[in-house]
Motif scaffolding. Structure first.
Motif, PDB file in Angstrom:
ATOM      1  N   ILE A  48       6.801  -0.292  -4.297  1.00  0.00           N
ATOM      2  CA  ILE A  48       6.184   0.040  -3.680  1.00  0.00           C
ATOM      3  C   ILE A  48       5.129   1.313  -4.793  1.00  0.00           C
ATOM      4  O   ILE A  48       3.843   0.752  -4.521  1.00  0.00           O
ATOM      5  CB  ILE A  48       5.576  -0.205  -1.810  1.00  0.00           C
ATOM      6  N   PHE A  49       5.664   2.640  -4.796  1.00  0.00           N
ATOM      7  CA  PHE A  49       5.788   3.319  -4.919  1.00  0.00           C
ATOM      8  C   PHE A  49       5.490   3.386  -6.749  1.00  0.00           C
ATOM      9  O   PHE A  49       4.468   3.607  -7.472  1.00  0.00           O
ATOM     10  CB  PHE A  49       6.165   4.125  -5.663  1.00  0.00           C
ATOM     11  N   SER A  50       6.569   2.640  -7.263  1.00  0.00           N
ATOM     12  CA  SER A  50       5.862   2.146  -8.901  1.00  0.00           C
ATOM     13  C   SER A  50       5.132   1.508  -9.446  1.00  0.00           C
ATOM     14  O   SER A  50       4.539   1.228 -10.982  1.00  0.00           O
ATOM     15  CB  SER A  50       7.372   0.989  -8.962  1.00  0.00           C
ATOM     16  N   LYS A  51       4.754   0.721  -8.206  1.00  0.00           N
ATOM     17  CA  LYS A  51       2.316  -0.007  -9.335  1.00  0.00           C
ATOM     18  C   LYS A  51       1.532   0.903  -8.720  1.00  0.00           C
ATOM     19  O   LYS A  51       0.864   0.928  -9.224  1.00  0.00           O
ATOM     20  CB  LYS A  51       2.868  -1.225  -8.101  1.00  0.00           C
ATOM     21  N   TYR A  52       1.593   2.279  -8.297  1.00  0.00           N
ATOM     22  CA  TYR A  52       0.709   3.133  -7.565  1.00  0.00           C
ATOM     23  C   TYR A  52       0.692   4.312  -8.758  1.00  0.00           C
ATOM     24  O   TYR A  52       0.479   5.028  -9.207  1.00  0.00           O
ATOM     25  CB  TYR A  52       0.320   3.294  -6.598  1.00  0.00           C
ATOM     26  N   PHE A  53       2.316   4.697  -8.828  1.00  0.00           N
ATOM     27  CA  PHE A  53       2.380   6.273  -9.177  1.00  0.00           C
ATOM     28  C   PHE A  53       3.236   5.906 -10.153  1.00  0.00           C
ATOM     29  O   PHE A  53       4.227   4.555 -10.918  1.00  0.00           O
ATOM     30  CB  PHE A  53       2.948   6.684  -8.711  1.00  0.00           C
ATOM     31  N   SER A  54       3.334   6.958 -11.618  1.00  0.00           N
ATOM     32  CA  SER A  54       3.959   7.283 -12.607  1.00  0.00           C
ATOM     33  C   SER A  54       5.306   7.925 -11.971  1.00  0.00           C
ATOM     34  O   SER A  54       5.570   7.860 -11.034  1.00  0.00           O
ATOM     35  CB  SER A  54       3.785   7.992 -13.998  1.00  0.00           C
ATOM     36  N   GLN A  55       6.570   7.554 -13.468  1.00  0.00           N
ATOM     37  CA  GLN A  55       8.231   7.523 -13.232  1.00  0.00           C
ATOM     38  C   GLN A  55       8.198   8.925 -12.822  1.00  0.00           C
ATOM     39  O   GLN A  55       9.104   9.471 -11.632  1.00  0.00           O
ATOM     40  CB  GLN A  55       8.729   7.211 -13.731  1.00  0.00           C
ATOM     41  N   ASP A  56       7.143  10.254 -13.210  1.00  0.00           N
ATOM     42  CA  ASP A  56       7.775  11.766 -12.307  1.00  0.00           C
ATOM     43  C   ASP A  56       6.925  11.702 -11.279  1.00  0.00           C
ATOM     44  O   ASP A  56       6.309  12.927 -11.005  1.00  0.00           O
ATOM     45  CB  ASP A  56       6.883  11.922 -13.274  1.00  0.00           C
ATOM     46  N   HIS A  57       6.344  11.028 -10.397  1.00  0.00           N
ATOM     47  CA  HIS A  57       5.297  11.312  -9.503  1.00  0.00           C
ATOM     48  C   HIS A  57       6.492  11.701  -8.083  1.00  0.00           C
ATOM     49  O   HIS A  57       7.279  10.933  -8.248  1.00  0.00           O
ATOM     50  CB  HIS A  57       4.449  10.328  -8.838  1.00  0.00           C
ATOM     51  N   HIS A  98       0.771  -1.523  -0.115  1.00  0.00           N
ATOM     52  CA  HIS A  98      -0.155   0.054   0.143  1.00  0.00           C
ATOM     53  C   HIS A  98       1.163   1.416   0.233  1.00  0.00           C
ATOM     54  O   HIS A  98       1.870   1.033   0.814  1.00  0.00           O
ATOM     55  CB  HIS A  98      -1.130  -0.291   0.942  1.00  0.00           C
ATOM     56  N   PRO A  99       0.594   2.508  -0.466  1.00  0.00           N
ATOM     57  CA  PRO A  99       1.232   3.375  -0.376  1.00  0.00           C
ATOM     58  C   PRO A  99       1.862   4.202   1.185  1.00  0.00           C
ATOM     59  O   PRO A  99       2.658   5.063   0.964  1.00  0.00           O
ATOM     60  CB  PRO A  99       0.843   4.713  -1.024  1.00  0.00           C
ATOM     61  N   GLN A 100       0.666   3.759   1.837  1.00  0.00           N
ATOM     62  CA  GLN A 100       0.812   4.743   3.040  1.00  0.00           C
ATOM     63  C   GLN A 100       2.119   4.021   3.683  1.00  0.00           C
ATOM     64  O   GLN A 100       2.947   4.103   4.778  1.00  0.00           O
ATOM     65  CB  GLN A 100       0.180   4.717   4.443  1.00  0.00           C
ATOM     66  N   THR A 101       1.775   1.806   3.658  1.00  0.00           N
ATOM     67  CA  THR A 101       3.181   1.232   3.792  1.00  0.00           C
ATOM     68  C   THR A 101       4.702   2.031   3.367  1.00  0.00           C
ATOM     69  O   THR A 101       5.933   2.209   3.601  1.00  0.00           O
ATOM     70  CB  THR A 101       3.012  -0.018   3.425  1.00  0.00           C
ATOM     71  N   ALA A 102       4.619   2.631   2.285  1.00  0.00           N
ATOM     72  CA  ALA A 102       5.878   3.516   1.551  1.00  0.00           C
ATOM     73  C   ALA A 102       6.314   4.379   1.850  1.00  0.00           C
ATOM     74  O   ALA A 102       7.474   4.483   2.024  1.00  0.00           O
ATOM     75  CB  ALA A 102       5.436   3.229   0.081  1.00  0.00           C
TER      76      ALA A 102
END
Length: 171
Positions: A144-153, A111-115
């Protein structure tokens, strides 16, 4: 708060807490209001009051032995962020480790909050020169972040920057 109206945001968050207390509301609604106030205080760098938020959150979860509130995990890792800003890295590490464990149990390992909690743990570890452990935290957060967001996030950019710093420091 997001619009830069910090004083109004703080006033409204405190009003919500007052209403909840008057009505005897507890659990998730109270923790959500505490988390909102904590974010406002953190953004305004009112660190001393953030201790009171954590104490209030601890009182709320004391009534719930299974502690099934993800908001409490976020409150914990936000307090860890504050400890880092205060150069209290060992305290930050303990809080961040606790937050990571709670997020994994209450949300999901990915989950992003875990990240974000892993990112905070990485910062605390890096600040104590525990570079290998910090690298692992940043790597996992990035995954984890890479699963949820684009590379420029921003989450990915921040994590890559910190990971690059750890790798450079480690040689």
């Amino acid at each position: 708060f997001d619009k830069g109206q910090h004083e109004q945001a703080e006033t409204h968050a405190r009003q919500a807490l007052t209403i909840y207390r008057q009505r005897g509301t507890s659990g998730q609604p109270m923790l959500s209001a505490l988390l909102t106030l904590q974010r406002i205080l953190h953004g305004s760098k009112q660190y001393s009051e953030m201790e009171q938020i954590m104490e209030a959150a601890n009182l709320v979860i004391a009534s719930y032995p299974d502690n099934t509130f993800a908001e409490f995990a976020t409150i914990t890792h936000t307090l860890a962020d504050t400890r880092i800003e205060q150069s209290r890295y060992a305290d930050a590490e303990l809080l961040a480790r606790r937050a990571v464990e709670m997020h994994r149990r209450l949300r999901a390992s990915e989950h992003p909050q875990t990240a974000w909690a892993l990112f905070t743990l990485g910062l605390a570890l890096r600040s104590q020169q525990k570079l290998s452990e910090a690298e692992g935290s940043f790597q996992e957060a990035l995954q984890i972040f890479s699963k949820y967001f684009s590379q420029d996030h921003k989450s990915i950019e921040f994590t890559k920057r910190e990971l690059d710093g750890v790798l450079a420091a480690a040689g």
